[in-house]
Design a protein around this motif. Structure first.
Motif, PDB file in Angstrom:
ATOM      1  N   ILE A  27       0.814  -1.216   0.000  1.00 20.62           N
ATOM      2  CA  ILE A  27       0.000   0.000   0.000  1.00 20.62           C
ATOM      3  C   ILE A  27       0.850   1.270   0.000  1.00 20.62           C
ATOM      4  O   ILE A  27       0.670   2.135  -0.861  1.00 20.62           O
ATOM      5  CB  ILE A  27      -0.987  -0.008   1.183  1.00 20.62           C
ATOM      6  N   PRO A  28       1.795   1.429   0.935  1.00 17.97           N
ATOM      7  CA  PRO A  28       2.597   2.659   0.905  1.00 17.97           C
ATOM      8  C   PRO A  28       3.444   2.803  -0.350  1.00 17.97           C
ATOM      9  O   PRO A  28       3.669   3.926  -0.825  1.00 17.97           O
ATOM     10  CB  PRO A  28       3.468   2.555   2.164  1.00 17.97           C
ATOM     11  N   THR A  29       3.884   1.674  -0.923  1.00 17.95           N
ATOM     12  CA  THR A  29       4.658   1.741  -2.163  1.00 17.95           C
ATOM     13  C   THR A  29       3.783   2.225  -3.312  1.00 17.95           C
ATOM     14  O   THR A  29       4.200   3.063  -4.123  1.00 17.95           O
ATOM     15  CB  THR A  29       5.268   0.372  -2.502  1.00 17.95           C
ATOM     16  N   SER A  81      -1.963   2.058  -8.734  1.00 19.48           N
ATOM     17  CA  SER A  81      -2.838   1.170  -7.981  1.00 19.48           C
ATOM     18  C   SER A  81      -2.032   0.042  -7.348  1.00 19.48           C
ATOM     19  O   SER A  81      -0.861  -0.169  -7.662  1.00 19.48           O
ATOM     20  CB  SER A  81      -3.920   0.590  -8.891  1.00 19.48           C
ATOM     21  N   ARG A  82      -2.669  -0.702  -6.479  1.00 22.36           N
ATOM     22  CA  ARG A  82      -1.965  -1.751  -5.741  1.00 22.36           C
ATOM     23  C   ARG A  82      -1.600  -2.947  -6.614  1.00 22.36           C
ATOM     24  O   ARG A  82      -0.593  -3.610  -6.361  1.00 22.36           O
ATOM     25  CB  ARG A  82      -2.831  -2.217  -4.559  1.00 22.36           C
ATOM     26  N   MET A  83      -2.421  -3.246  -7.639  1.00 20.53           N
ATOM     27  CA  MET A  83      -2.193  -4.455  -8.422  1.00 20.53           C
ATOM     28  C   MET A  83      -0.833  -4.469  -9.123  1.00 20.53           C
ATOM     29  O   MET A  83      -0.092  -5.452  -9.013  1.00 20.53           O
ATOM     30  CB  MET A  83      -3.316  -4.649  -9.440  1.00 20.53           C
ATOM     31  N   PRO A  84      -0.450  -3.412  -9.878  1.00 19.50           N
ATOM     32  CA  PRO A  84       0.870  -3.459 -10.515  1.00 19.50           C
ATOM     33  C   PRO A  84       2.011  -3.506  -9.508  1.00 19.50           C
ATOM     34  O   PRO A  84       3.053  -4.118  -9.775  1.00 19.50           O
ATOM     35  CB  PRO A  84       0.912  -2.173 -11.350  1.00 19.50           C
ATOM     36  N   VAL A  85       1.823  -2.875  -8.355  1.00 22.94           N
ATOM     37  CA  VAL A  85       2.856  -2.935  -7.311  1.00 22.94           C
ATOM     38  C   VAL A  85       2.968  -4.351  -6.764  1.00 22.94           C
ATOM     39  O   VAL A  85       4.079  -4.864  -6.561  1.00 22.94           O
ATOM     40  CB  VAL A  85       2.543  -1.932  -6.182  1.00 22.94           C
ATOM     41  N   ARG A  86       1.830  -5.000  -6.546  1.00 22.36           N
ATOM     42  CA  ARG A  86       1.853  -6.376  -6.048  1.00 22.36           C
ATOM     43  C   ARG A  86       2.596  -7.284  -7.016  1.00 22.36           C
ATOM     44  O   ARG A  86       3.434  -8.097  -6.605  1.00 22.36           O
ATOM     45  CB  ARG A  86       0.416  -6.875  -5.862  1.00 22.36           C
ATOM     46  N   MET A  87       2.318  -7.136  -8.306  1.00 22.17           N
ATOM     47  CA  MET A  87       2.992  -7.949  -9.315  1.00 22.17           C
ATOM     48  C   MET A  87       4.484  -7.628  -9.371  1.00 22.17           C
ATOM     49  O   MET A  87       5.328  -8.526  -9.468  1.00 22.17           O
ATOM     50  CB  MET A  87       2.346  -7.726 -10.681  1.00 22.17           C
ATOM     51  N   ALA A  88       4.823  -6.335  -9.280  1.00 22.23           N
ATOM     52  CA  ALA A  88       6.226  -5.939  -9.342  1.00 22.23           C
ATOM     53  C   ALA A  88       7.000  -6.493  -8.162  1.00 22.23           C
ATOM     54  O   ALA A  88       8.134  -6.983  -8.319  1.00 22.23           O
ATOM     55  CB  ALA A  88       6.327  -4.410  -9.366  1.00 22.23           C
ATOM     56  N   LEU A  89       6.436  -6.457  -6.983  1.00 19.29           N
ATOM     57  CA  LEU A  89       7.116  -6.972  -5.801  1.00 19.29           C
ATOM     58  C   LEU A  89       7.372  -8.469  -5.925  1.00 19.29           C
ATOM     59  O   LEU A  89       8.447  -8.966  -5.553  1.00 19.29           O
ATOM     60  CB  LEU A  89       6.294  -6.669  -4.547  1.00 19.29           C
ATOM     61  N   ARG A  90       6.398  -9.185  -6.467  1.00 21.45           N
ATOM     62  CA  ARG A  90       6.577 -10.626  -6.645  1.00 21.45           C
ATOM     63  C   ARG A  90       7.673 -10.932  -7.662  1.00 21.45           C
ATOM     64  O   ARG A  90       8.479 -11.857  -7.469  1.00 21.45           O
ATOM     65  CB  ARG A  90       5.254 -11.268  -7.074  1.00 21.45           C
ATOM     66  N   GLY A  93       4.884  -7.972   3.472  1.00 21.36           N
ATOM     67  CA  GLY A  93       5.949  -7.048   3.131  1.00 21.36           C
ATOM     68  C   GLY A  93       7.198  -7.720   2.597  1.00 21.36           C
ATOM     69  O   GLY A  93       7.324  -8.953   2.596  1.00 21.36           O
ATOM     70  N   TYR A  94       8.115  -6.899   2.133  1.00 21.64           N
ATOM     71  CA  TYR A  94       9.398  -7.347   1.608  1.00 21.64           C
ATOM     72  C   TYR A  94      10.479  -6.402   2.119  1.00 21.64           C
ATOM     73  O   TYR A  94      10.197  -5.276   2.544  1.00 21.64           O
ATOM     74  CB  TYR A  94       9.409  -7.298   0.073  1.00 21.64           C
ATOM     75  N   THR A  95      11.712  -6.865   2.049  1.00 17.07           N
ATOM     76  CA  THR A  95      12.852  -5.988   2.271  1.00 17.07           C
ATOM     77  C   THR A  95      13.789  -6.115   1.074  1.00 17.07           C
ATOM     78  O   THR A  95      13.881  -7.174   0.444  1.00 17.07           O
ATOM     79  CB  THR A  95      13.621  -6.313   3.560  1.00 17.07           C
ATOM     80  N   VAL A  96      14.481  -5.035   0.783  1.00 18.58           N
ATOM     81  CA  VAL A  96      15.468  -5.053  -0.288  1.00 18.58           C
ATOM     82  C   VAL A  96      16.651  -5.905   0.166  1.00 18.58           C
ATOM     83  O   VAL A  96      17.168  -5.731   1.272  1.00 18.58           O
ATOM     84  CB  VAL A  96      15.951  -3.627  -0.620  1.00 18.58           C
ATOM     85  N   ARG A  97      17.058  -6.843  -0.682  1.00 16.32           N
ATOM     86  CA  ARG A  97      18.159  -7.738  -0.319  1.00 16.32           C
ATOM     87  C   ARG A  97      19.452  -6.956  -0.181  1.00 16.32           C
ATOM     88  O   ARG A  97      19.799  -6.137  -1.026  1.00 16.32           O
ATOM     89  CB  ARG A  97      18.347  -8.830  -1.388  1.00 16.32           C
ATOM     90  N   SER A  98      20.169  -7.218   0.902  1.00 18.25           N
ATOM     91  CA  SER A  98      21.450  -6.555   1.128  1.00 18.25           C
ATOM     92  C   SER A  98      22.531  -7.213   0.287  1.00 18.25           C
ATOM     93  O   SER A  98      22.549  -8.426   0.114  1.00 18.25           O
ATOM     94  CB  SER A  98      21.833  -6.627   2.611  1.00 18.25           C
ATOM     95  N   VAL A  99      23.420  -6.402  -0.242  1.00 17.71           N
ATOM     96  CA  VAL A  99      24.562  -6.910  -0.997  1.00 17.71           C
ATOM     97  C   VAL A  99      25.827  -6.283  -0.427  1.00 17.71           C
ATOM     98  O   VAL A  99      25.797  -5.194   0.153  1.00 17.71           O
ATOM     99  CB  VAL A  99      24.459  -6.590  -2.503  1.00 17.71           C
ATOM    100  N   THR A 100      26.927  -6.977  -0.576  1.00 14.24           N
ATOM    101  CA  THR A 100      28.203  -6.482  -0.091  1.00 14.24           C
ATOM    102  C   THR A 100      28.956  -5.784  -1.229  1.00 14.24           C
ATOM    103  O   THR A 100      28.623  -5.945  -2.402  1.00 14.24           O
ATOM    104  CB  THR A 100      29.066  -7.622   0.454  1.00 14.24           C
ATOM    105  N   LEU A 101      29.991  -5.067  -0.862  1.00 15.02           N
ATOM    106  CA  LEU A 101      30.831  -4.438  -1.871  1.00 15.02           C
ATOM    107  C   LEU A 101      31.465  -5.495  -2.763  1.00 15.02           C
ATOM    108  O   LEU A 101      31.621  -5.283  -3.975  1.00 15.02           O
ATOM    109  CB  LEU A 101      31.912  -3.582  -1.208  1.00 15.02           C
TER     110      LEU A 101
END
Length: 217
Positions: free
Chosen positions: A21-23, A30-39, A54-62
């Motif tokens: 929702i906040p994204t 609308s929520r539908m394209p965001v839901r698909m994009a997150l998946r 919810g999701y979190t952005v995956r952390s990556v190292t240098l």
């Protein structure tokens, strides 16, 4: 995809929480394209599940970023080798010459203003896309697309310090001089030289790991 670009550029750093929702509200969709994009981004490995909604952005190292940049150098080097051996057609030659002219005009004044960063990025993307197309390999394209999912690995994710435009002028002007050298090798059919120059062009990014480490996790 806006979210992918925000992750790739570091605008959404590792550990950032994303909820549907906040994204959607932030992007004005609308929520539908965001839901698909997150998946989709979860399937690509850029996001990890964080609870039921919810999701979190995956952390990556240098180290992850450095390896991805090196892989890009190998793949783009191979594309340059193939392009030189195949020979540039008139369309590709004209497009590359236009990129060189646009870059020359950008740096001719001897300094950069903040808006020039976006102009350079546009020109740089066009240069790389034309070269990749001239290489004529779908396998290279697909491999680059997979590699580009890591933050800062893509040529479309330029890390720049807009607070130090003098430094950025030196860095980007040098990169553009490399464009000239690559084009010269392509035009002369010098495959091995074009390959080596494109590898060096990608790896030159690694001299500025402070920009990357400041944005990665």
């Amino acid at each position: 995809m806006t979210l992918r670009q925000q992750i790739a550029s570091g605008e959404l750093p590792g550990g950032t929480r994303l909820a549907e929702i906040p994204t959607a509200q932030a992007l004005g969709v609308s929520r539908m394209p965001v839901r698909m994009a997150l998946r989709i981004l979860e399937q690509e490995g850029l996001l990890v599940r964080a609870g039921a909604r919810g999701y979190t952005v995956r952390s990556v190292t240098l180290d992850d970023i450095v390896a991805a940049v090196e892989v890009r150098g190998v793949l783009e080097g191979l594309a340059a080798l193939r392009a030189a051996e195949r020979g540039l057609d008139q369309v590709a030659d004209t497009a590359l010459r236009q990129c060189l002219a646009d870059g020359d005009a950008l740096f001719a004044k001897g300094h950069l203003i903040e808006g020039d960063i976006a102009a350079y990025e546009d020109m740089n993307i066009r240069f790389h896309e034309v070269l990749l197309a001239a290489g004529g390999s779908q396998a290279i394209r697909e491999a680059l697309m997979r590699n580009d999912h890591l933050p800062f690995a893509s040529v479309k994710a330029l890390a720049a310090d807009k607070n130090d435009l003098e430094r950025e002028f030196r860095r980007l002007n040098y990169a553009h001089m490399q464009h000239h050298a690559v084009y010269d090798a392509l035009a002369k059919g010098q495959g091995a030289r074009a390959e080596a120059l494109m590898r060096e062009h990608a790896n030159a990014t690694l001299a500025y790991t402070d920009l990357l480490s400041g944005l990665s996790s």
